[in-house]
Design a protein around this motif. Structure first.
Motif, PDB file in Angstrom:
ATOM      1  N   THR A 188     -14.673  29.618   0.230  1.00 15.86           N
ATOM      2  CA  THR A 188     -14.090  28.915   0.622  1.00 15.86           C
ATOM      3  C   THR A 188     -12.202  28.900   0.462  1.00 15.86           C
ATOM      4  OG1 THR A 188     -15.768  27.102   0.383  1.00 15.86           O
ATOM      5  CG2 THR A 188     -13.636  26.230   0.664  1.00 15.86           C
ATOM      6  N   LYS A 189     -11.994  29.073   1.941  1.00 11.74           N
ATOM      7  CA  LYS A 189     -10.491  29.333   1.865  1.00 11.74           C
ATOM      8  C   LYS A 189      -9.527  27.561   2.159  1.00 11.74           C
ATOM      9  CE  LYS A 189     -11.993  33.892   2.611  1.00 11.74           C
ATOM     10  NZ  LYS A 189     -11.352  35.098   1.100  1.00 11.74           N
ATOM     11  N   ILE A 190     -10.400  27.263   2.401  1.00 10.44           N
ATOM     12  CA  ILE A 190      -9.875  25.626   2.514  1.00 10.44           C
ATOM     13  C   ILE A 190      -9.657  24.853   1.961  1.00 10.44           C
ATOM     14  CG2 ILE A 190     -10.208  26.582   5.557  1.00 10.44           C
ATOM     15  CD1 ILE A 190     -12.741  24.630   5.409  1.00 10.44           C
ATOM     16  N   ALA A 191      -9.102  24.140   2.289  1.00 12.92           N
ATOM     17  CA  ALA A 191      -8.721  22.632   2.012  1.00 12.92           C
ATOM     18  C   ALA A 191      -7.904  21.509   2.468  1.00 12.92           C
ATOM     19  CB  ALA A 191      -8.182  23.028   0.415  1.00 12.92           C
ATOM     20  N   GLY A 192      -7.326  20.163   2.569  1.00 17.10           N
ATOM     21  CA  GLY A 192      -6.784  19.682   2.853  1.00 17.10           C
ATOM     22  C   GLY A 192      -5.590  19.371   1.738  1.00 17.10           C
ATOM     23  N   CYS A 193      -4.985  20.105   1.923  1.00 20.19           N
ATOM     24  CA  CYS A 193      -2.986  20.336   0.901  1.00 20.19           C
ATOM     25  C   CYS A 193      -2.201  19.118   1.514  1.00 20.19           C
ATOM     26  CB  CYS A 193      -3.286  21.159   0.956  1.00 20.19           C
ATOM     27  SG  CYS A 193      -4.066  22.597   0.294  1.00 20.19           S
ATOM     28  N   VAL A 194      -1.796  18.546   1.140  1.00 18.48           N
ATOM     29  CA  VAL A 194      -0.377  17.762   1.076  1.00 18.48           C
ATOM     30  C   VAL A 194       0.620  18.437   1.027  1.00 18.48           C
ATOM     31  CG1 VAL A 194       1.366  16.348  -0.513  1.00 18.48           C
ATOM     32  CG2 VAL A 194      -1.364  16.001  -0.085  1.00 18.48           C
ATOM     33  N   GLN A 195       1.073  18.356   2.295  1.00 13.82           N
ATOM     34  CA  GLN A 195       2.566  19.214   2.813  1.00 13.82           C
ATOM     35  C   GLN A 195       3.617  18.381   2.632  1.00 13.82           C
ATOM     36  OE1 GLN A 195       2.014  21.992   3.723  1.00 13.82           O
ATOM     37  NE2 GLN A 195      -0.434  22.014   3.183  1.00 13.82           N
ATOM     38  N   GLY A 196       4.492  18.614   2.280  1.00 19.84           N
ATOM     39  CA  GLY A 196       6.121  17.750   2.805  1.00 19.84           C
ATOM     40  C   GLY A 196       6.290  16.955   1.479  1.00 19.84           C
ATOM     41  N   PHE A 197       5.635  17.325   0.831  1.00 19.52           N
ATOM     42  CA  PHE A 197       5.975  16.961  -0.906  1.00 19.52           C
ATOM     43  C   PHE A 197       7.151  16.910  -1.513  1.00 19.52           C
ATOM     44  CE2 PHE A 197       4.921  14.737  -5.309  1.00 19.52           C
ATOM     45  CZ  PHE A 197       5.048  13.343  -5.124  1.00 19.52           C
ATOM     46  N   ASP A 198       8.177  16.558  -2.385  1.00 17.72           N
ATOM     47  CA  ASP A 198       9.097  17.100  -2.574  1.00 17.72           C
ATOM     48  C   ASP A 198       9.270  16.133  -3.895  1.00 17.72           C
ATOM     49  OD1 ASP A 198      11.241  18.187  -3.282  1.00 17.72           O
ATOM     50  OD2 ASP A 198      13.058  17.354  -1.824  1.00 17.72           O
ATOM     51  N   ALA A 199       8.802  16.558  -5.196  1.00 15.77           N
ATOM     52  CA  ALA A 199       8.411  15.027  -6.137  1.00 15.77           C
ATOM     53  C   ALA A 199      10.137  15.483  -7.379  1.00 15.77           C
ATOM     54  CB  ALA A 199       8.150  16.129  -7.261  1.00 15.77           C
ATOM     55  N   MET A 227       0.979  -0.990   0.303  1.00 16.58           N
ATOM     56  CA  MET A 227      -0.098   0.036  -0.149  1.00 16.58           C
ATOM     57  C   MET A 227       0.926   1.263  -0.019  1.00 16.58           C
ATOM     58  SD  MET A 227      -3.238  -0.863   2.903  1.00 16.58           S
ATOM     59  CE  MET A 227      -1.669  -1.099   3.864  1.00 16.58           C
ATOM     60  N   GLY A 228       0.513   1.969  -0.968  1.00 16.21           N
ATOM     61  CA  GLY A 228       1.038   3.788  -0.499  1.00 16.21           C
ATOM     62  C   GLY A 228       0.105   4.603  -0.613  1.00 16.21           C
ATOM     63  N   ILE A 229       0.337   5.573   0.256  1.00 16.66           N
ATOM     64  CA  ILE A 229      -0.380   7.361   0.644  1.00 16.66           C
ATOM     65  C   ILE A 229       0.810   8.339  -0.076  1.00 16.66           C
ATOM     66  CG2 ILE A 229      -0.140   6.518   2.594  1.00 16.66           C
ATOM     67  CD1 ILE A 229      -3.749   6.814   1.189  1.00 16.66           C
ATOM     68  N   ILE A 230      -0.465   8.959  -0.127  1.00 20.88           N
ATOM     69  CA  ILE A 230      -0.328  10.401  -0.220  1.00 20.88           C
ATOM     70  C   ILE A 230      -1.575  11.254   0.182  1.00 20.88           C
ATOM     71  CG2 ILE A 230       0.661  12.675  -1.408  1.00 20.88           C
ATOM     72  CD1 ILE A 230       2.600  10.009  -1.695  1.00 20.88           C
ATOM     73  N   SER A 231      -1.121  12.391   0.838  1.00 21.53           N
ATOM     74  CA  SER A 231      -2.298  13.046   1.878  1.00 21.53           C
ATOM     75  C   SER A 231      -1.696  14.152   2.910  1.00 21.53           C
ATOM     76  CB  SER A 231      -3.628  11.269   2.620  1.00 21.53           C
ATOM     77  OG  SER A 231      -2.944  11.507   4.231  1.00 21.53           O
ATOM     78  N   PRO A 232      -3.057  14.435   3.396  1.00 18.89           N
ATOM     79  CA  PRO A 232      -2.963  15.262   3.550  1.00 18.89           C
ATOM     80  C   PRO A 232      -2.725  15.534   5.117  1.00 18.89           C
ATOM     81  CG  PRO A 232      -5.116  16.043   2.789  1.00 18.89           C
ATOM     82  CD  PRO A 232      -4.351  14.406   2.531  1.00 18.89           C
ATOM     83  N   LEU A 233      -2.831  13.424   5.246  1.00 21.09           N
ATOM     84  CA  LEU A 233      -2.469  13.589   7.212  1.00 21.09           C
ATOM     85  C   LEU A 233      -0.956  12.558   7.094  1.00 21.09           C
ATOM     86  CD1 LEU A 233      -5.658  11.925   8.024  1.00 21.09           C
ATOM     87  CD2 LEU A 233      -4.686  13.773   8.718  1.00 21.09           C
ATOM     88  N   GLY A 234      -0.482  12.842   5.645  1.00 19.30           N
ATOM     89  CA  GLY A 234       1.187  12.435   5.631  1.00 19.30           C
ATOM     90  C   GLY A 234       1.650  11.442   4.183  1.00 19.30           C
TER      91      GLY A 234
END
Length: 411
Positions: A46-57, A9-16
């Motif tokens: 709307t000014k909010i979202a679940g953004c992915v953080q710390g992703f370094d392509a 399994m692999g995940i990229i998400s706003p929670l990690g």
């Protein structure tokens, strides 16, 4: 018919951006919703979202290679690489003609499209990138994963809106069960947080406007919910025939035993208020799994935090489960990471696998007052530790697309 298991399994998400971080934050009831800081939101409702953080392509693939991939394809490829690593699959020791990729996206490369429209308007059509089309088309993630893996088996990019993850997993399950492939990387990916898309969803009054409390904005089943919170990411799982997994001594995380799909045949964006399509998808999934309603331990609800959507799903559960509807535990992961659109089903499948493995149901956070029409056994505000054997996961999408999968704890 072959048995089908999950081996990676692999995940990229706003929670990690890895499964362990994602799972731990889910269990702890943490929110990944925040103010958008990547573009000007001053004119947006709307000014909010679940953004992915710390992703370094660029750090992962290098600047040149990263620039060839739209953000949604980057997420999908990164999640697939994680899944590959966990599965311990050695590509040089397997028949690549028997490896497939079923990874979809609802919106595809909207970042690339918007950027190139701006280039054309500012600098003329002669400056538009010839790479735009292969970057923006929705099958780009599946294609890039296939290319990186050298996977020569069946490759699909289902587009069933927000039910894509489950559709991909379910169709992969069928393909492996019927002998069309031994291994399939399946799931969904999405990166559609742009000013254009947030404006459109916001003007449709589909998004929460709880801008002063981002962490409390996504609140499935709560009486005061005011819309979903848009988010991004990817969830990819390695599905494999049990015999193949055993032969190569792969880590077996869970078993896939059922899949059901249906259509509301009702409206392009509104859920059927009676939950007819949701009912049928769950019914078909359980029938395929040969699992009775009294055997289901937990439901991972689609539950996006909209008034009609949440209620219609609970009506479907009540209709299918009858007198036992209030006995099955229900949780809504989107309360913490928002609605990942086409990636939601993949992410929620990963969460359900971990639930079955660890015997823990993550909470639905932000429930202050339960909607009386959603009065079932919602796992509210704190995780629940309980013995689990069977789990059902729902995903529904615009156009009335519905899909449900049934997972079983692997013994």
């Amino acid at each position: 018919m072959k048995r089908v298991v999950i081996t990676g399994m692999g995940i990229i998400s706003p929670l990690g951006n890895d499964v362990n971080t994602f799972w731990n934050r889910l269990v702890n009831g943490e929110s990944g919703i925040s103010l958008i800081d990547t573009f000007d939101t001053s004119q947006l409702k709307t000014k909010i979202a679940g953004c992915v953080q710390g992703f370094d392509a660029e750090g992962r693939w290098g600047k040149k290679e990263a620039r060839r991939l739209d953000r949604f394809a980057q997420f999908g490829l990164a999640a697939a690489e994680q899944a590959l690593e966990q599965s311990k699959l050695q590509l040089d020791k397997v028949d690549r003609e028997r490896i497939g990729v079923y990874v979809g996206s609802g919106i595809g490369g909207i970042h690339s499209l918007i950027h190139q429209v701006n280039v054309m308007n500012e600098r003329g059509p002669g400056r538009v990138s010839p790479s735009l089309v292969p970057m923006m088309i929705s099958n780009a993630a599946a294609a890039q994963i296939s290319i990186r893996l050298g996977a020569l088996g069946p490759s699909l990019s289902p587009v069933t809106a927000c039910s894509i993850g489950n559709t991909s997993i379910g169709e992969a399950f069928y393909a492996i069960q019927n002998g069309a492939a031994d291994i399939i990387f399946a799931g969904g990916t999405e990166a559609a947080i742009t000013k254009l898309s947030v404006a459109s969803f916001g003007n449709a009054q589909a998004l929460s406007a709880r801008n002063d409390e981002p962490a409390k904005a996504s609140r499935p089943f709560d009486i005061d919910r005011d819309g979903f919170v848009m988010s991004e990411g990817a969830g990819v799982l390695v599905l494999e025939s049990l015999e193949n997994a055993v032969r190569r001594n792969a880590p077996i995380l869970c078993e896939v035993i059922g899949y059901g799909a249906s259509s509301d045949a009702h409206h392009m964006v509104a859920s059927d208020p009676e939950g007819k399509g949701a009912y049928l998808a769950m019914k078909h999934a359980l029938a395929k799994a040969k699992v009775a309603t009294d055997e289901v331990d937990v439901i991972s609800a689609h539950a996006t935090s909209t008034q009609v959507g949440d209620r219609s799903e609970m009506l479907a559960v009540k209709r299918l489960f009858g007198n036992r509807a209030d006995k099955v535990s229900i949780t809504a992961n989107k309360s913490m990471f928002g609605h990942m659109l086409g990636a939601a089903g993949g992410a929620e499948a990963i969460a359900l696998v971990e639930s079955l493995r660890h015997g823990i149901i993550p909470p639905t956070i932000n429930i202050d007052t339960l909607d009386p029409e959603c009065n079932l056994d919602i796992v509210a505000n704190s995780a629940r530790k309980v013995s689990l054997d069977y789990g059902l996961s729902n995903s529904f999408g615009f156009g009335g697309h519905n899909s449900a999968i049934v997972l079983k704890k692997y013994e």
